[in-house]
Write an enzyme that holds these catalytic residues in place. Structure first.
Site, PDB file in Angstrom:
ATOM      1  N   GLU A   1      -4.647   2.049  -2.418  1.00  0.00           N
ATOM      2  CA  GLU A   1      -5.867   2.462  -1.701  1.00  0.00           C
ATOM      3  C   GLU A   1      -5.645   3.649  -0.765  1.00  0.00           C
ATOM      4  O   GLU A   1      -6.596   4.310  -0.387  1.00  0.00           O
ATOM      5  CB  GLU A   1      -6.467   1.288  -0.925  1.00  0.00           C
ATOM      6  N   ASN A   2      -4.380   3.912  -0.388  1.00  0.00           N
ATOM      7  CA  ASN A   2      -4.086   5.028   0.528  1.00  0.00           C
ATOM      8  C   ASN A   2      -3.243   6.118  -0.133  1.00  0.00           C
ATOM      9  O   ASN A   2      -2.639   6.948   0.553  1.00  0.00           O
ATOM     10  CB  ASN A   2      -3.315   4.509   1.754  1.00  0.00           C
TER      11      ASN A   2
ATOM     12  N   ASP B   1       0.807  -1.224   0.000  1.00  0.00           N
ATOM     13  CA  ASP B   1       0.000   0.000   0.000  1.00  0.00           C
ATOM     14  C   ASP B   1       0.846   1.283   0.000  1.00  0.00           C
ATOM     15  O   ASP B   1       1.614   1.532   0.940  1.00  0.00           O
ATOM     16  CB  ASP B   1      -0.921   0.046   1.224  1.00  0.00           C
TER      17      ASP B   1
ATOM     18  N   ASN C   1     -10.280  -1.561   1.035  1.00  0.00           N
ATOM     19  CA  ASN C   1     -11.443  -0.954   1.689  1.00  0.00           C
ATOM     20  C   ASN C   1     -11.466   0.563   1.592  1.00  0.00           C
ATOM     21  O   ASN C   1     -12.515   1.182   1.766  1.00  0.00           O
ATOM     22  CB  ASN C   1     -11.489  -1.382   3.162  1.00  0.00           C
ATOM     23  N   HIS C   2     -10.325   1.208   1.296  1.00  0.00           N
ATOM     24  CA  HIS C   2     -10.306   2.675   1.183  1.00  0.00           C
ATOM     25  C   HIS C   2     -10.541   3.192  -0.238  1.00  0.00           C
ATOM     26  O   HIS C   2     -10.422   4.396  -0.479  1.00  0.00           O
ATOM     27  CB  HIS C   2      -8.982   3.238   1.717  1.00  0.00           C
TER      28      HIS C   2
ATOM     29  N   HIS D   1      -3.002  -4.752   3.242  1.00  0.00           N
ATOM     30  CA  HIS D   1      -3.915  -4.067   4.171  1.00  0.00           C
ATOM     31  C   HIS D   1      -3.282  -3.713   5.506  1.00  0.00           C
ATOM     32  O   HIS D   1      -3.537  -2.629   6.021  1.00  0.00           O
ATOM     33  CB  HIS D   1      -5.203  -4.862   4.435  1.00  0.00           C
TER      34      HIS D   1
ATOM     35  N   HIS E   1      -0.201  -3.025   6.260  1.00  0.00           N
ATOM     36  CA  HIS E   1       0.933  -2.102   6.087  1.00  0.00           C
ATOM     37  C   HIS E   1       2.185  -2.584   6.813  1.00  0.00           C
ATOM     38  O   HIS E   1       3.154  -1.826   6.914  1.00  0.00           O
ATOM     39  CB  HIS E   1       0.601  -0.673   6.549  1.00  0.00           C
TER      40      HIS E   1
ATOM     41  N   HIS F   1      -6.831  -8.505   0.214  1.00  0.00           N
ATOM     42  CA  HIS F   1      -6.698  -7.360   1.110  1.00  0.00           C
ATOM     43  C   HIS F   1      -7.508  -7.611   2.377  1.00  0.00           C
ATOM     44  O   HIS F   1      -8.745  -7.518   2.364  1.00  0.00           O
ATOM     45  CB  HIS F   1      -7.218  -6.129   0.353  1.00  0.00           C
TER      46      HIS F   1
HETATM   47 FE   LIG Z   1      -3.921   0.245   3.239  1.00  0.00          FE
HETATM   48 FE   LIG Z   2      -6.973  -1.504   3.653  1.00  0.00          FE
END
Ligand SMILES: [Fe+2]
Ligand SMILES: [Fe+2]
Length: 265
Positions: free
Chosen positions: A43-44, A14, A71-72, A179, A181, A153
């Protein structure tokens, strides 16, 4: 960089905020000729939450061939305007009735790479079954290519490990967890077929808390009130990920090498 019958595929954990984007830009400028194909979880990437259209274009220009998410993915509202046209971006396949696609098949040299993104269900948002959602498309993808990566994830390592074994038996090339990190040190080849790691880690500031600012993170823990989390800003960054060497005849992974590079921006 491909030698005969081999592809070297870089998967980056990520990317978190601007430090993550700049770290990846610098790393790819110095190393991109070593890889045939680059996948990154984004996603981030935009201020820690989601991905703007502007940052999607920026990351494309760095040489990332496929962007996965989690999810983000929905956190920046302009995602709904561009996700259907974003050729390199996928969202988790098990979001029901969502825009965008949960998998893509992308050309690299004379080969095709299939990439699937899915969310797990332990300590994660309520969502459709990842198993059923992946199985629905797997046979279709196999008609076009035997090189298939899954970005799975989720929070729990046991969930990732168990699905990895299940999909290894279905003949996939790589099953990469994301996910948390936090990079795990359990990379392996399952049954001489599938490259696996429970979590690829993250790309971003090493001075924060999984890429986010310490002060805003501890404030949340001390008050348990909703608040705004900021991205950690520092010149100390890391690149976390794995390099998977793929035998293009069999579609199986021959090697997985973990990377954890610390650098200054
Ligand atoms: Fe993430
Ligand atoms: Fe995530």
């Amino acid at each position: 960089m491909s030698t005969e019958n081999k592809l070297r595929i870089l998967f980056l954990g990520d990317l978190v905020g601007k430090p993550g984007r700049l770290a990846v830009q610098k790393f790819l400028l110095q190393n991109s000729e070593k890889y045939d194909f680059v996948i990154a979880n984004v996603e981030n990437a935009s201020h820690g939450f989601g991905l703007t259209a502007k940052n999607y274009e920026e990351l494309s220009s760095f040489g990332i061939d496929c962007m996965t998410s989690g999810n983000h993915i929905w956190d920046k509202k302009d995602i709904f305007q561009y996700i259907d046209e974003a050729d390199k971006l996928i969202r988790p396949i098990n979001y029901p009735n969502a825009p965008g696609k949960g998998y893509k098949i992308i050309n690299v040299k004379e080969y095709k790479v299939g990439i699937i993104n899915a969310l797990g269900r332990n300590f994660m948002p309520v969502i459709d079954s990842p198993l059923n959602s992946i199985e629905k498309v797997l046979e279709e993808i196999k008609k076009e290519t035997n090189i298939i990566f899954i970005d799975f994830h989720t929070e729990a390592t046991a969930e990732k490990m168990c699905y990895a074994k299940y999909f290894s038996e279905k003949g996939i090339t790589a099953f990469i967890g994301t996910h948390t990190h936090v990079q795990t040190a359990d990379e392996k080849i399952i049954d001489n077929k599938t490259a696996y790691i429970s979590d690829a880690g993250f790309c971003g500031s090493t001075d924060g808390i999984i890429g986010m600012d310490y002060e805003t993170s501890i404030k949340h823990l001390l008050t348990m009130m909703p608040g705004r989390f900021e991205v950690a800003s520092s010149e100390n960054v890391c690149i976390n990920g794995v390099i998977v060497t793929v035998n293009t005849s069999s579609g199986f992974a021959e090697e997985i090498q973990r990377i954890n590079v610390q650098m200054m921006l």
